[in-house]
Design a protein around this motif. Structure first.
Motif, PDB file in Angstrom:
ATOM      1  N   LYS A 281      16.019  14.150  81.398  1.00 23.76           N
ATOM      2  CA  LYS A 281      14.816  14.981  81.306  1.00 23.76           C
ATOM      3  C   LYS A 281      13.455  14.113  81.143  1.00 23.76           C
ATOM      4  O   LYS A 281      12.351  14.879  81.072  1.00 23.76           O
ATOM      5  CB  LYS A 281      14.823  16.227  80.496  1.00 23.76           C
ATOM      6  CG  LYS A 281      15.958  17.457  80.879  1.00 23.76           C
ATOM      7  CD  LYS A 281      15.679  18.298  80.059  1.00 23.76           C
ATOM      8  CE  LYS A 281      17.132  19.439  80.284  1.00 23.76           C
ATOM      9  NZ  LYS A 281      17.336  19.815  78.986  1.00 23.76           N
ATOM     10  N   CYS A 282      13.579  13.019  80.606  1.00 24.62           N
ATOM     11  CA  CYS A 282      12.697  12.231  80.407  1.00 24.62           C
ATOM     12  C   CYS A 282      11.848  11.956  81.786  1.00 24.62           C
ATOM     13  O   CYS A 282      12.269  11.721  82.675  1.00 24.62           O
ATOM     14  CB  CYS A 282      12.963  10.665  80.048  1.00 24.62           C
ATOM     15  SG  CYS A 282      13.697  10.851  78.178  1.00 24.62           S
ATOM     16  N   ARG A 283      10.422  11.947  81.654  1.00 22.17           N
ATOM     17  CA  ARG A 283       9.504  12.030  82.716  1.00 22.17           C
ATOM     18  C   ARG A 283       9.867  10.528  83.618  1.00 22.17           C
ATOM     19  O   ARG A 283       9.770  10.622  84.880  1.00 22.17           O
ATOM     20  CB  ARG A 283       8.005  11.840  82.416  1.00 22.17           C
ATOM     21  CG  ARG A 283       7.141  11.899  83.487  1.00 22.17           C
ATOM     22  CD  ARG A 283       5.668  12.000  83.043  1.00 22.17           C
ATOM     23  NE  ARG A 283       5.251  13.034  82.045  1.00 22.17           N
ATOM     24  CZ  ARG A 283       4.346  13.105  81.243  1.00 22.17           C
ATOM     25  NH1 ARG A 283       3.392  12.152  81.344  1.00 22.17           N
ATOM     26  NH2 ARG A 283       4.185  13.941  80.473  1.00 22.17           N
ATOM     27  N   ASP A 286      13.009   4.898  84.069  1.00 21.55           N
ATOM     28  CA  ASP A 286      13.375   3.591  83.055  1.00 21.55           C
ATOM     29  C   ASP A 286      12.727   3.963  81.629  1.00 21.55           C
ATOM     30  O   ASP A 286      12.406   3.023  80.971  1.00 21.55           O
ATOM     31  CB  ASP A 286      12.827   2.455  83.703  1.00 21.55           C
ATOM     32  CG  ASP A 286      11.313   2.519  83.900  1.00 21.55           C
ATOM     33  OD1 ASP A 286      10.714   3.671  83.410  1.00 21.55           O
ATOM     34  OD2 ASP A 286      10.780   1.345  84.085  1.00 21.55           O
ATOM     35  N   CYS A 287      12.456   5.135  81.303  1.00 23.08           N
ATOM     36  CA  CYS A 287      12.204   5.573  79.884  1.00 23.08           C
ATOM     37  C   CYS A 287      12.878   4.787  78.759  1.00 23.08           C
ATOM     38  O   CYS A 287      14.285   4.680  78.588  1.00 23.08           O
ATOM     39  CB  CYS A 287      12.345   6.912  79.435  1.00 23.08           C
ATOM     40  SG  CYS A 287      11.583   7.218  77.815  1.00 23.08           S
ATOM     41  N   GLY A 288      12.280   3.995  77.757  1.00 27.65           N
ATOM     42  CA  GLY A 288      12.642   3.235  76.732  1.00 27.65           C
ATOM     43  C   GLY A 288      12.954   4.136  75.654  1.00 27.65           C
ATOM     44  O   GLY A 288      13.523   3.732  74.357  1.00 27.65           O
ATOM     45  N   HIS A 289      12.525   5.304  75.463  1.00 23.82           N
ATOM     46  CA  HIS A 289      12.823   6.329  74.492  1.00 23.82           C
ATOM     47  C   HIS A 289      12.046   5.920  73.200  1.00 23.82           C
ATOM     48  O   HIS A 289      12.466   5.750  72.033  1.00 23.82           O
ATOM     49  CB  HIS A 289      13.994   6.799  74.340  1.00 23.82           C
ATOM     50  CG  HIS A 289      14.935   6.805  75.507  1.00 23.82           C
ATOM     51  ND1 HIS A 289      14.737   7.899  76.400  1.00 23.82           N
ATOM     52  CD2 HIS A 289      15.931   6.294  75.995  1.00 23.82           C
ATOM     53  CE1 HIS A 289      15.330   7.554  77.538  1.00 23.82           C
ATOM     54  NE2 HIS A 289      16.201   6.557  77.151  1.00 23.82           N
ATOM     55  N   ASN A 290      10.840   5.102  73.511  1.00 22.09           N
ATOM     56  CA  ASN A 290      10.218   4.669  72.323  1.00 22.09           C
ATOM     57  C   ASN A 290       8.699   4.911  72.491  1.00 22.09           C
ATOM     58  O   ASN A 290       7.676   4.590  72.316  1.00 22.09           O
ATOM     59  CB  ASN A 290      10.103   2.923  72.429  1.00 22.09           C
ATOM     60  CG  ASN A 290      11.466   2.455  71.885  1.00 22.09           C
ATOM     61  OD1 ASN A 290      11.739   2.831  70.682  1.00 22.09           O
ATOM     62  ND2 ASN A 290      12.033   1.451  72.591  1.00 22.09           N
ATOM     63  N   GLY A 294       6.154  11.711  77.522  1.00 24.23           N
ATOM     64  CA  GLY A 294       7.028  12.893  78.308  1.00 24.23           C
ATOM     65  C   GLY A 294       8.412  12.396  77.956  1.00 24.23           C
ATOM     66  O   GLY A 294       9.336  12.759  78.678  1.00 24.23           O
ATOM     67  N   CYS A 295       8.866  11.715  77.130  1.00 24.88           N
ATOM     68  CA  CYS A 295      10.194  11.390  76.730  1.00 24.88           C
ATOM     69  C   CYS A 295      10.760  12.664  75.934  1.00 24.88           C
ATOM     70  O   CYS A 295      10.559  13.110  74.780  1.00 24.88           O
ATOM     71  CB  CYS A 295      10.175  10.359  75.757  1.00 24.88           C
ATOM     72  SG  CYS A 295      11.744   9.721  75.087  1.00 24.88           S
ATOM     73  N   ALA A 296      11.867  13.002  76.780  1.00 23.15           N
ATOM     74  CA  ALA A 296      12.687  14.145  76.292  1.00 23.15           C
ATOM     75  C   ALA A 296      13.567  13.710  74.878  1.00 23.15           C
ATOM     76  O   ALA A 296      13.809  14.819  74.186  1.00 23.15           O
ATOM     77  CB  ALA A 296      13.654  14.757  77.145  1.00 23.15           C
ATOM     78  N   VAL A 297      13.820  12.766  74.880  1.00 25.28           N
ATOM     79  CA  VAL A 297      14.519  12.348  73.501  1.00 25.28           C
ATOM     80  C   VAL A 297      13.772  12.335  72.381  1.00 25.28           C
ATOM     81  O   VAL A 297      14.190  12.906  71.236  1.00 25.28           O
ATOM     82  CB  VAL A 297      15.143  10.894  73.716  1.00 25.28           C
ATOM     83  CG1 VAL A 297      15.904  10.279  72.435  1.00 25.28           C
ATOM     84  CG2 VAL A 297      16.134  10.942  74.879  1.00 25.28           C
TER      85      VAL A 297
HETATM   86 ZN    ZN Z   1      12.716   9.008  77.041  1.00 27.07          ZN
END
Ligand code: ZN
Ligand code: GDP
Length: 365
Positions: A281-283, A286-290, A294-297
């Protein structure tokens, strides 16, 4: 016991010549418990701790002595304990890496010649698992040997052996039974005096049963309880480097017994389905979740929907899985190299034979 019977060989002899300190003697770590050590020298078994200077110079866990290590040790100090000044470079080592941090790598067993990868021929038989233990063995530099135990309860031994051969090219594979002793003659070639071995495999495959059969009557004596001599306190422990009647040595530490081979990417996905759904679900793909927009994590961590502990273990397992996949490629390459060398050897032998038979025209050696 002579040094050779403890596993000393020309390799360590050469290293010793390089690193000798005046009155130190070589000894092998036979047990470790909270940084207190049992050391076996040619003369006796000593209780020891590391020298103060050693403590200062150690960069990480990995530098400390581990069971199987050869160390330079001097006699008793005021506490009645011997002092370890240096650890000789290891020929092989099984380590447990804490989430990929090099400095946190803990050595579970050192200077192992042969790693028996034990697998049960019963319902527990699992090729993927054997593959992972194989990767762990190659990682350590010990030579892997696959033991298919519980041959007494398996009808299709040859079939299973063929399956293992396909994933473990060039590795010796033996079917044995710790229950009946069937196939135990294969141990002779590996358990020669001074050889050090470990047994790896999940719980229940029969590692203890195999060791017990190899130790036989002398079991009690070998497992004899030792006492640590330290400022009046006495802790009881077991020897973790055991001498077999054949003269070989078995390392059996709690860490080695619990050694879990690396996990697979599929294993991680299966256990962390919820996390992977969030990631989807991250926008950005290649989201690094940092902290990306829009980072779903990040949002789930903030709202409490995702437990930070769960997220951390996902990240750590994911890293291990990536590491394994790299390891696997390396393993495949090494096995291909091995097969290639075998072929070359074969050609060379054929060539020599033709040459000897005078069928090549001119002499070659
Ligand atoms: Zn993310
Ligand atoms: P470990 O956890 O790998 O040390 O496994 P154990 O040595 O404790 O054995 C687990 C169980 O398998 C025990 O109940 C053993 O009696 C049994 N076992 C071990 N080896 C054999 C074997 O060769 N044949 C059969 N039938 N059972 C075995």
């Amino acid at each position: 016991m002579s040094l050779e019977h403890l596993g000393w060989n020309p390799y360590f002899d050469a290293l010793w010549a390089d690193s000798r300190t005046e009155d130190a003697v070589p000894g092998r770590i036979s047990a470790e418990h909270k940084q207190r050590y049992q050391v076996m020298t040619a003369e006796r078994e000593l209780s020891a701790r590391v020298a103060g200077r050693f403590l200062h110079q150690a960069a990480g866990q990995e530098d400390f002595p581990a069971v199987g290590d050869w160390v330079a040790v001097t006699g008793h100090d005021n506490d009645g304990e011997a002092v370890i000044h240096a650890v000789l470079p290891r020929r092989s080592a099984f380590t447990r890496n804490e989430a990929g941090l090099r400095t946190q790598a803990q050595v579970l067993a050192a200077n192992v010649d042969t790693a028996f990868l034990v697998s049960g021929l019963d319902h527990d038989f699992n090729l993927r698992r054997i593959e992972r233990y194989l990767a762990a063995a190659y990682d350590s530099s010990a030579t892997p040997v696959v033991l298919l135990n519980k041959s007494d309860v398996c009808e299709e031994i040859e079939d299973r052996r063929t399956q293992v051969e396909a994933i473990a090219m060039g590795v010796s594979i033996h079917a044995v039974s710790a229950e009946t002793g069937d196939g135990f003659e294969v141990f002779e070639q590996y358990l020669t005096p001074g050889q050090t071995v470990v047994l790896l495999g999940s719980s229940g495959v029969g590692k203890s049963s195999i060791v017990n059969r190899l130790i036989g009557e002398e079991r009690l004596k070998t497992h004899e309880v030792r006492e640590w001599d330290s400022r009046g306190r006495h802790t009881t422990t077991f020897r973790q480097l055991l001498a077999l009647p054949s003269g070989a040595l078995v390392i059996d530490t709690p860490g080695i017994r619990e050694l879990k081979p690396w996990v697979e990417a599929e294993d991680v996905s299966a256990t962390f389905d919820d996390v992977e759904q969030l990631i989807a679900k991250c926008r950005f793909n290649d989201c690094g979740h940092n902290g990306e927009p829009g980072c779903a994590v990040g949002a789930a961590l903030e709202s409490g929907e995702l437990d930070p502990k769960r997220w951390r273990s996902y990240v750590s397992l994911q890293k291990q899985a990536e590491h394994l996949s790299a390891r696997r490629k390396d393993l495949a390459r090494r096995q291909a190299d091995k097969a290639f060398c075998k072929k070359i050897d074969q050609y060379r032998r054929q060539y020599k034979k033709l040459n000897k038979d005078g069928r090549l025209g001119r002499k070659w050696d």
